[in-house]
Motif scaffolding. Structure first.
Motif, mmCIF file in Angstrom:
data_model
loop_
_atom_site.group_PDB
_atom_site.id
_atom_site.type_symbol
_atom_site.label_atom_id
_atom_site.label_comp_id
_atom_site.label_asym_id
_atom_site.label_seq_id
_atom_site.Cartn_x
_atom_site.Cartn_y
_atom_site.Cartn_z
ATOM 1 N N LEU A 58 -0.814 0.167 15.224
ATOM 2 C CA LEU A 58 -0.963 0.389 14.134
ATOM 3 C C LEU A 58 -0.418 1.079 12.214
ATOM 4 N N ALA A 59 0.883 1.467 13.025
ATOM 5 C CA ALA A 59 1.788 2.160 12.099
ATOM 6 C C ALA A 59 2.481 0.906 11.927
ATOM 7 N N ALA A 60 2.992 0.403 13.099
ATOM 8 C CA ALA A 60 4.104 -1.138 12.978
ATOM 9 C C ALA A 60 2.934 -2.314 11.920
ATOM 10 N N GLU A 61 1.409 -2.196 11.922
ATOM 11 C CA GLU A 61 1.110 -3.138 11.404
ATOM 12 C C GLU A 61 0.565 -2.310 10.145
ATOM 13 N N LEU A 65 2.031 -4.115 6.403
ATOM 14 C CA LEU A 65 1.339 -4.949 5.798
ATOM 15 C C LEU A 65 1.800 -4.350 3.926
ATOM 16 N N LEU A 66 2.606 -2.985 4.357
ATOM 17 C CA LEU A 66 2.578 -2.426 3.071
ATOM 18 C C LEU A 66 3.822 -3.379 2.646
ATOM 19 N N ASP A 67 5.027 -3.897 3.779
ATOM 20 C CA ASP A 67 5.761 -4.818 3.134
ATOM 21 C C ASP A 67 5.392 -5.907 2.126
ATOM 22 N N GLN A 68 4.202 -6.815 2.804
ATOM 23 C CA GLN A 68 3.691 -7.703 2.255
ATOM 24 C C GLN A 68 3.504 -7.574 0.836
ATOM 25 N N ALA A 69 2.396 -6.097 0.378
ATOM 26 C CA ALA A 69 1.479 -5.879 -1.376
ATOM 27 C C ALA A 69 2.698 -5.980 -1.505
ATOM 28 N N LYS A 70 4.555 -5.147 -1.128
ATOM 29 C CA LYS A 70 5.868 -5.618 -2.028
ATOM 30 C C LYS A 70 6.346 -6.121 -2.527
ATOM 31 N N LEU A 71 6.116 -7.695 -1.653
ATOM 32 C CA LEU A 71 5.908 -9.061 -1.753
ATOM 33 C C LEU A 71 5.598 -9.402 -3.089
ATOM 34 N N ALA A 72 4.145 -8.937 -3.024
ATOM 35 C CA ALA A 72 3.291 -10.052 -3.527
ATOM 36 C C ALA A 72 3.600 -9.258 -5.199
#
Length: 155
Positions: A58-61, A65-72
């Motif tokens: 879950l931590a890796a997931e 997701l956090l990385d995807q949000a930062k890119l967005a």
């Protein structure tokens, strides 16, 4: 088992009738009876190891997701920082017009017009706490101006 159910439901939505049934037969009532009977024992170490393993996944997931949000968010245009209305009594007094002599009759009008523009029910939700403080300060300043006006009229 849940994965089988999800796959079966996805296939059923696609129109495959044979895949609509789960591949593993499952009797919910017998499982509930087993759980409540106390015959099922779970070793603390086994449970803790499975919990840690699931937590790492879950931590890796979450990190992904956090990385995807930062890119967005990086692709968005930067908005200018919102200027918050002041809560400083001197700034509110100047906004009310109390920085110069005011007639006692004008104070009620000042209070109503300030409330119309700054009441917590009339501002955006993220500004309500600040608006409540501004209204309290404005009311305090107007009440003090009224007291001074009444005291000045008595002399």
């Amino acid at each position: 088992m849940l994965d089988d159910l999800f796959v079966a439901s996805d296939k059923a939505e696609a129109g495959d009738e044979a895949a609509a049934r789960p591949t593993i037969p499952f009797d919910y009532l017998s499982v509930a009876d087993e759980l409540h009977s106390g015959r099922i024992k779970v070793a603390g170490e086994t449970f803790a190891a499975e919990y840690r393993e699931a937590g790492a996944d879950l931590a890796a997931e979450f990190a992904a997701l956090l990385d995807q949000a930062k890119l967005a968010l990086a692709g968005e245009q930067a908005r200018p920082e919102e200027k918050l209305p002041p809560i400083d009594p001197d700034a509110i007094a100047a906004e009310l017009g109390l920085d110069h002599p005011v007639k006692s009759a004008d104070l009620g009008r000042m209070r109503r017009s300030f409330a119309f523009a700054n009441h917590p029910d009339r501002v955006a939700p993220h500004l309500r706490q600040r608006a409540m403080i501004r209204m309290q300060v404005a009311n305090m300043l107007i009440d003090e101006a009224k007291r001074r006006a009444v005291a000045g009229a008595r002399r």
